[in-house]
Design a protein around this motif. Structure first.
Motif, PDB file in Angstrom:
ATOM      1  N   LEU A  71       0.822  -1.212   0.000  1.00 48.70           N
ATOM      2  CA  LEU A  71       0.000   0.000   0.000  1.00 48.70           C
ATOM      3  C   LEU A  71       0.855   1.260   0.000  1.00 48.70           C
ATOM      4  CD1 LEU A  71      -2.838  -1.011   2.461  1.00 48.70           C
ATOM      5  CD2 LEU A  71      -2.949  -0.881  -0.030  1.00 48.70           C
ATOM      6  N   ASN A  72       1.989   1.206   0.658  1.00 52.27           N
ATOM      7  CA  ASN A  72       2.867   2.372   0.696  1.00 52.27           C
ATOM      8  C   ASN A  72       3.632   2.587  -0.608  1.00 52.27           C
ATOM      9  OD1 ASN A  72       2.186   3.149   3.278  1.00 52.27           O
ATOM     10  ND2 ASN A  72       3.755   1.846   4.205  1.00 52.27           N
ATOM     11  N   SER A  73       3.847   1.525  -1.371  1.00 53.69           N
ATOM     12  CA  SER A  73       4.706   1.664  -2.538  1.00 53.69           C
ATOM     13  C   SER A  73       3.989   1.465  -3.879  1.00 53.69           C
ATOM     14  CB  SER A  73       5.861   0.666  -2.447  1.00 53.69           C
ATOM     15  OG  SER A  73       5.357  -0.651  -2.485  1.00 53.69           O
ATOM     16  N   ASN A  74       2.803   0.904  -3.882  1.00 55.73           N
ATOM     17  CA  ASN A  74       2.156   0.542  -5.128  1.00 55.73           C
ATOM     18  C   ASN A  74       0.747   1.159  -5.188  1.00 55.73           C
ATOM     19  OD1 ASN A  74       1.232  -0.670  -7.431  1.00 55.73           O
ATOM     20  ND2 ASN A  74       1.676  -2.765  -6.759  1.00 55.73           N
ATOM     21  N   PRO A  75       0.537   2.167  -6.038  1.00 59.65           N
ATOM     22  CA  PRO A  75      -0.793   2.798  -6.112  1.00 59.65           C
ATOM     23  C   PRO A  75      -1.881   1.842  -6.617  1.00 59.65           C
ATOM     24  CG  PRO A  75       0.826   4.044  -7.404  1.00 59.65           C
ATOM     25  CD  PRO A  75       1.508   2.838  -6.889  1.00 59.65           C
ATOM     26  N   GLU A  76      -1.520   0.892  -7.475  1.00 55.81           N
ATOM     27  CA  GLU A  76      -2.514  -0.066  -7.958  1.00 55.81           C
ATOM     28  C   GLU A  76      -3.013  -0.955  -6.810  1.00 55.81           C
ATOM     29  OE1 GLU A  76       0.572   0.026  -9.666  1.00 55.81           O
ATOM     30  OE2 GLU A  76      -0.168   1.406 -11.211  1.00 55.81           O
ATOM     31  N   ALA A  77      -2.108  -1.318  -5.920  1.00 57.10           N
ATOM     32  CA  ALA A  77      -2.503  -2.128  -4.766  1.00 57.10           C
ATOM     33  C   ALA A  77      -3.424  -1.334  -3.854  1.00 57.10           C
ATOM     34  CB  ALA A  77      -1.271  -2.598  -3.992  1.00 57.10           C
ATOM     35  N   MET A  78      -3.125  -0.051  -3.683  1.00 59.92           N
ATOM     36  CA  MET A  78      -3.979   0.815  -2.873  1.00 59.92           C
ATOM     37  C   MET A  78      -5.381   0.872  -3.467  1.00 59.92           C
ATOM     38  SD  MET A  78      -4.255   3.128  -0.371  1.00 59.92           S
ATOM     39  CE  MET A  78      -2.772   4.024  -0.045  1.00 59.92           C
ATOM     40  N   GLU A  79      -5.458   1.056  -4.772  1.00 66.91           N
ATOM     41  CA  GLU A  79      -6.763   1.136  -5.429  1.00 66.91           C
ATOM     42  C   GLU A  79      -7.519  -0.188  -5.304  1.00 66.91           C
ATOM     43  OE1 GLU A  79      -8.739   1.883  -9.804  1.00 66.91           O
ATOM     44  OE2 GLU A  79      -6.620   2.363  -9.502  1.00 66.91           O
ATOM     45  N   ARG A  80      -6.818  -1.283  -5.475  1.00 70.25           N
ATOM     46  CA  ARG A  80      -7.460  -2.595  -5.374  1.00 70.25           C
ATOM     47  C   ARG A  80      -8.050  -2.826  -3.986  1.00 70.25           C
ATOM     48  NH1 ARG A  80      -5.466  -6.995  -3.265  1.00 70.25           N
ATOM     49  NH2 ARG A  80      -3.336  -6.235  -3.412  1.00 70.25           N
ATOM     50  N   VAL A  81      -7.288  -2.507  -2.953  1.00 71.86           N
ATOM     51  CA  VAL A  81      -7.750  -2.711  -1.580  1.00 71.86           C
ATOM     52  C   VAL A  81      -8.940  -1.802  -1.273  1.00 71.86           C
ATOM     53  CG1 VAL A  81      -7.123  -2.411   0.845  1.00 71.86           C
ATOM     54  CG2 VAL A  81      -5.568  -3.569  -0.717  1.00 71.86           C
ATOM     55  N   VAL A  82      -8.855  -0.552  -1.685  1.00 74.37           N
ATOM     56  CA  VAL A  82      -9.941   0.396  -1.420  1.00 74.37           C
ATOM     57  C   VAL A  82     -11.211  -0.054  -2.133  1.00 74.37           C
ATOM     58  CG1 VAL A  82     -10.717   2.753  -1.867  1.00 74.37           C
ATOM     59  CG2 VAL A  82      -8.452   2.360  -0.918  1.00 74.37           C
ATOM     60  N   ARG A  83     -11.082  -0.505  -3.362  1.00 74.45           N
ATOM     61  CA  ARG A  83     -12.264  -0.924  -4.120  1.00 74.45           C
ATOM     62  C   ARG A  83     -12.860  -2.215  -3.560  1.00 74.45           C
ATOM     63  NH1 ARG A  83     -12.799   1.442  -9.226  1.00 74.45           N
ATOM     64  NH2 ARG A  83     -13.396  -0.480 -10.272  1.00 74.45           N
ATOM     65  N   GLU A  84     -12.021  -3.147  -3.128  1.00 69.69           N
ATOM     66  CA  GLU A  84     -12.522  -4.422  -2.625  1.00 69.69           C
ATOM     67  C   GLU A  84     -13.115  -4.300  -1.226  1.00 69.69           C
ATOM     68  OE1 GLU A  84      -9.342  -7.226  -2.809  1.00 69.69           O
ATOM     69  OE2 GLU A  84      -9.430  -7.393  -4.992  1.00 69.69           O
ATOM     70  N   LYS A  85     -12.404  -3.654  -0.341  1.00 66.10           N
ATOM     71  CA  LYS A  85     -12.840  -3.634   1.057  1.00 66.10           C
ATOM     72  C   LYS A  85     -13.862  -2.551   1.361  1.00 66.10           C
ATOM     73  CE  LYS A  85      -8.959  -5.921   3.038  1.00 66.10           C
ATOM     74  NZ  LYS A  85      -8.903  -6.699   4.207  1.00 66.10           N
ATOM     75  N   TYR A  86     -13.745  -1.425   0.697  1.00 63.78           N
ATOM     76  CA  TYR A  86     -14.613  -0.296   1.042  1.00 63.78           C
ATOM     77  C   TYR A  86     -15.648  -0.005  -0.036  1.00 63.78           C
ATOM     78  CZ  TYR A  86     -11.069   0.190   4.564  1.00 63.78           C
ATOM     79  OH  TYR A  86     -10.208  -0.071   5.597  1.00 63.78           O
ATOM     80  N   HIS A  87     -15.712  -0.837  -1.059  1.00 60.68           N
ATOM     81  CA  HIS A  87     -16.719  -0.739  -2.119  1.00 60.68           C
ATOM     82  C   HIS A  87     -16.767   0.654  -2.740  1.00 60.68           C
ATOM     83  CE1 HIS A  87     -17.896  -4.602  -0.586  1.00 60.68           C
ATOM     84  NE2 HIS A  87     -18.231  -4.086   0.576  1.00 60.68           N
ATOM     85  N   MET A  88     -15.624   1.242  -2.939  1.00 59.22           N
ATOM     86  CA  MET A  88     -15.565   2.556  -3.567  1.00 59.22           C
ATOM     87  C   MET A  88     -15.516   2.382  -5.083  1.00 59.22           C
ATOM     88  SD  MET A  88     -13.102   4.607  -1.012  1.00 59.22           S
ATOM     89  CE  MET A  88     -13.908   6.171  -1.070  1.00 59.22           C
ATOM     90  N   ASN A  89     -15.954   3.398  -5.773  1.00 57.50           N
ATOM     91  CA  ASN A  89     -15.993   3.302  -7.234  1.00 57.50           C
ATOM     92  C   ASN A  89     -15.515   4.597  -7.869  1.00 57.50           C
ATOM     93  OD1 ASN A  89     -18.165   4.786  -6.361  1.00 57.50           O
ATOM     94  ND2 ASN A  89     -19.604   3.924  -7.816  1.00 57.50           N
TER      95      ASN A  89
END
Length: 102
Positions: A71-89
């Protein structure tokens, strides 16, 4: 009567008070003491279950350390986690959440 005396003659010869005391002491130590065989077996089972629990929590901790690094180094991983866990779009995007029945 004589036959019975011959059968148990070894008892008088070998079973004396010191021998009985030693046997009683060993029986007490092995079965009735605080550190008996049954208690040792029980404590070993507890130790094994606690070691398994420690392994589980270490694996979980390692997973979250890895996820934190990602999450600290990879923006794609951040986006994936936010979209999966917090149902953001994103804008103009619909999110459908499917829950599994158990």
């Amino acid at each position: 009567m004589e036959n019975e005396k011959q059968k148990f003659s070894w008892v008088k010869r070998y079973v004396k008070l010191p021998f009985l005391c030693v046997v009683a002491y060993l029986a007490f130590i092995l079965f009735f003491n605080e550190n008996s065989i049954a208690r040792s077996f029980e404590l070993n089972q507890v130790i094994d279950s606690l070691e398994n629990e420690i392994k589980f929590y270490r694996d979980t901790t390692n997973y979250y350390i890895y996820l934190n690094d990602q999450l600290n180094s990879n923006p794609e991983a951040m986006e994936r986690v936010v979209r999966e866990k917090y149902h953001m779009n994103r804008e103009n995007e619909d999110v459908y959440v499917f829950e599994e029945e158990k």
